[in-house]
Design an enzyme around this catalytic site. Structure first.
Site, mmCIF file in Angstrom:
data_model
loop_
_atom_site.group_PDB
_atom_site.id
_atom_site.type_symbol
_atom_site.label_atom_id
_atom_site.label_comp_id
_atom_site.label_asym_id
_atom_site.label_seq_id
_atom_site.Cartn_x
_atom_site.Cartn_y
_atom_site.Cartn_z
ATOM 1 N N ASP A 67 0.955 4.017 -3.228
ATOM 2 C CA ASP A 67 2.302 4.104 -2.663
ATOM 3 C C ASP A 67 2.559 5.573 -2.294
ATOM 4 O O ASP A 67 2.510 6.447 -3.159
ATOM 5 C CB ASP A 67 3.312 3.623 -3.714
ATOM 6 C CG ASP A 67 4.746 3.750 -3.224
ATOM 7 O OD1 ASP A 67 5.015 3.269 -2.115
ATOM 8 O OD2 ASP A 67 5.573 4.348 -3.925
ATOM 9 N N THR A 100 6.275 4.057 3.118
ATOM 10 C CA THR A 100 6.310 5.480 2.734
ATOM 11 C C THR A 100 5.046 6.210 3.184
ATOM 12 O O THR A 100 5.104 7.379 3.550
ATOM 13 C CB THR A 100 6.475 5.633 1.209
ATOM 14 O OG1 THR A 100 5.528 4.791 0.554
ATOM 15 C CG2 THR A 100 7.864 5.252 0.767
ATOM 16 N N THR A 101 3.900 5.516 3.167
ATOM 17 C CA THR A 101 2.658 6.135 3.651
ATOM 18 C C THR A 101 2.707 6.259 5.170
ATOM 19 O O THR A 101 2.379 7.306 5.727
ATOM 20 C CB THR A 101 1.430 5.292 3.226
ATOM 21 O OG1 THR A 101 1.535 4.988 1.838
ATOM 22 C CG2 THR A 101 0.139 6.043 3.466
ATOM 23 N N ASP A 401 8.866 -2.323 -4.488
ATOM 24 C CA ASP A 401 8.689 -2.277 -3.029
ATOM 25 C C ASP A 401 9.042 -3.618 -2.393
ATOM 26 O O ASP A 401 9.696 -3.675 -1.352
ATOM 27 C CB ASP A 401 7.231 -1.919 -2.677
ATOM 28 C CG ASP A 401 6.993 -0.415 -2.744
ATOM 29 O OD1 ASP A 401 7.896 0.284 -3.241
ATOM 30 O OD2 ASP A 401 5.928 0.052 -2.314
#
Length: 533
Positions: A67, A100-101, A401
């Site tokens: 993550d 998020t990546t 998530d």
């Protein structure tokens, strides 16, 4: 003699001007290099076939995750521009919870485009304006290719939660996606909801079992055990639950003092006074009808002592101690009780109700479950199980998530294809849009469009496919009007991603593009770094 003396006077202003420009260039280059280094570090974690990172903290704790926000949060970053990228991932985590990546990878690619444009002598202000123009066009394209979704359509919600979990360590467990969907739908009204308060969904971690043993509990779960002192009860039906914030032990003075007792009879009187006082308090609790007592953790002294636990056990009252202050609001919302700060105000109307409170054994100790609450729908508890601490922590992050993905769909009720399809479509349409512009702006907008191809390129690369041929084929499909074509990493081919059930909320994509562009524009505006005293 006069001619050579005059020459330096002409050069000096331009020389300092040149130094200033060089300094600006160096600062920008330094910022871009630092931020891109962070983006490249987590690029390999993108997508279902992305790699995980193992992070070892200074106290030798090990963390395994892919993550983006979690990785960057635990890295020790020194450069201010690198810290901005970590903040960017955090902002995406708060706004959408997923992607998020992706947001860091997009920002890194845009910074690469910026450095190429600046090498050609284009001014940062022009690049910033062009990027904002391209962003607005990109958001329009994303909205136009999205599909509306209803919150009553549980199948579509589960599909989007599954896509979010596909890139996680726990992707082979199918139950997490449906638990996330059921948890969110339990605490909102699907017809009217516009947001979800994730504080109404509590995650409790307990070692033992596998991730498949994770369950949704309509009620409360305490990972503390019930008090067994003096053989107190461990199962209560038709529970009336009281929550106290005072100590069931002998009072202490506010300052240190000594009492000198010279007479033995007075000493006996002093010693008998403590049990008498505690028994009186326990009787008042019983009198209100309370048969389950939750005791808030006290930092000053023991909230309960052996004597009070003995009396409560004799009165057949189940005691759960060391309730955290942060959990008080959640407990009150769930069972409808009110916290009591003084024994005199402990009355029947302050009690909560539940059908059953029982202590349940697990492979790693015992937990207390409160089920059969009178008006469910305000809160739920998810009991996460896992074979070891690393898996359990990653399951909790993955579940968070998935919950955020469903929250994104509640906020903006639109789905979009995954698998690099939206990025390629945006890239192609923004490139076409750049041809309608003139001058340097057109050139900058096209660079923005090309930078977005990093997502499908990285997805293919991480899946062990040939990135150039895959991205070329993907461009070709989109040019033919197949807007939902994306990279299917499981089959290693280009397929219709919507039919493969690889979907994500529109908010994740729009938020990632907006935040990445804003961060790049902000980095562009910085021309000097000064250290404050």
């Amino acid at each position: 003699m006069s001619a050579p003396a005059a020459a330096p006077a002409k050069v000096s202003p331009s020389r300092s001007d040149f130094d200033e420009k060089e300094k600006e260039k160096d600062v920008r280059t330094s910022n871009i290099v630092a931020a891109r280094a962070v983006a490249d570090a987590i690029r390999t974690s993108l997508g279902p076939k992305g790699m995980d990172k193992m992070i070892i903290s200074p106290n030798n704790e090990v963390l395994i995750s892919n993550d983006g926000a979690t990785i960057l949060q635990n890295l020790e970053l020194r450069h201010p521009a690198a810290k901005m990228l970590a903040e960017l991932a955090k902002a995406q985590d708060i706004e959408a919870g997923d992607g998020t990546t992706s947001v860091c990878v997009i920002a890194g690619s845009l910074l690469g485009a910026v450095s190429q444009l600046m090498a050609k002598g284009i001014h940062p202000s022009i690049i910033s304006e062009a990027f904002n123009l391209a962003l607005n066009k990109s958001l329009d394209v994303l909205v136009s290719m999205s599909v509306p979704v209803s919150l009553t359509d549980r199948v579509s919600l589960v599909k989007s939660a599954t896509t979010s979990l596909n890139s996680k360590v726990v992707s082979q467990y199918t139950n997490l996606a449906s638990i996330a969907v059921d948890a969110v739908l339990s605490v909102i009204n699907p017809a009217t909801a516009v947001n979800v308060n994730l504080k109404d969904i509590k995650l409790i971690k307990k070692l033992g079992g596998t991730i498949e043993d994770t369950e949704l509990v309509q009620g409360l779960v305490f990972d503390q055990t019930a008090s067994h002192t003096a053989g107190g009860p461990t199962r209560i039906q038709n529970a009336k639950i009281g929550l106290i914030q005072f100590c069931l032990s002998a009072p202490k003075t506010y300052m240190d003092n000594n009492i000198v007792v010279s007479d033995y009879s007075k000493m006996d009187k002093v010693i008998k006074e403590e049990p008498k006082l505690i028994l009186e308090m326990c009787r008042k609790i019983q009198k209100s009808g309370c048969n389950v007592l939750l005791v808030q953790k006290s930092i000053l002294r023991d909230a309960v002592n052996d004597l009070s636990l003995h009396y409560l056990a004799k009165l057949k009252i189940l005691v759960i101690k060391d309730i955290e202050r942060d959990d008080i609001e959640f407990i009150c919302n769930t069972i409808g009780c009110q916290p009591v700060a003084n024994i005199d105000s402990f009355t029947a109307d302050k009690l909560g109700k539940a059908d059953l409170v029982e202590e349940v054994g697990t492979s790693d100790g015992k937990i207390v479950k409160v089920t059969g609450i009178p008006n469910p729908g305000k809160t739920v508890t998810v009991l996460c199980r896992g074979s070891n601490k690393l898996v359990l922590d990653e399951a909790e992050r993955s579940l968070h998530d998935a919950l955020c993905v469903i929250r994104s769909l509640v906020k903006k009720k639109f789905l979009i294809a995954g698998g690099g399809a939206p990025e390629i479509e945006v890239s192609q349409q923004v490139t076409a849009f750049s041809k309608t512009l003139t001058g340097i702006t057109s050139y900058c907008v096209r660079a923005f469009a090309e930078a977005l191809e990093i997502i499908p390129y990285t997805l293919a690369e991480n899946a062990g496919l040939h990135p150039i041929s895959i991205v070329t084929e993907l461009r070709n499909k989109h040019a033919q009007g197949e807007i939902n074509s994306g990279i299917n990493v499981r089959k290693g081919a280009i397929t219709n991603i919507l039919q493969e059930n690889v979907v994500q909320p529109l908010l994740v994509s729009t938020s990632a593009l907006t935040l990445a562009t804003e961060t790049v524009v902000m980095l562009l505006k910085i021309d000097d770094i000064a250290t404050a005293r």
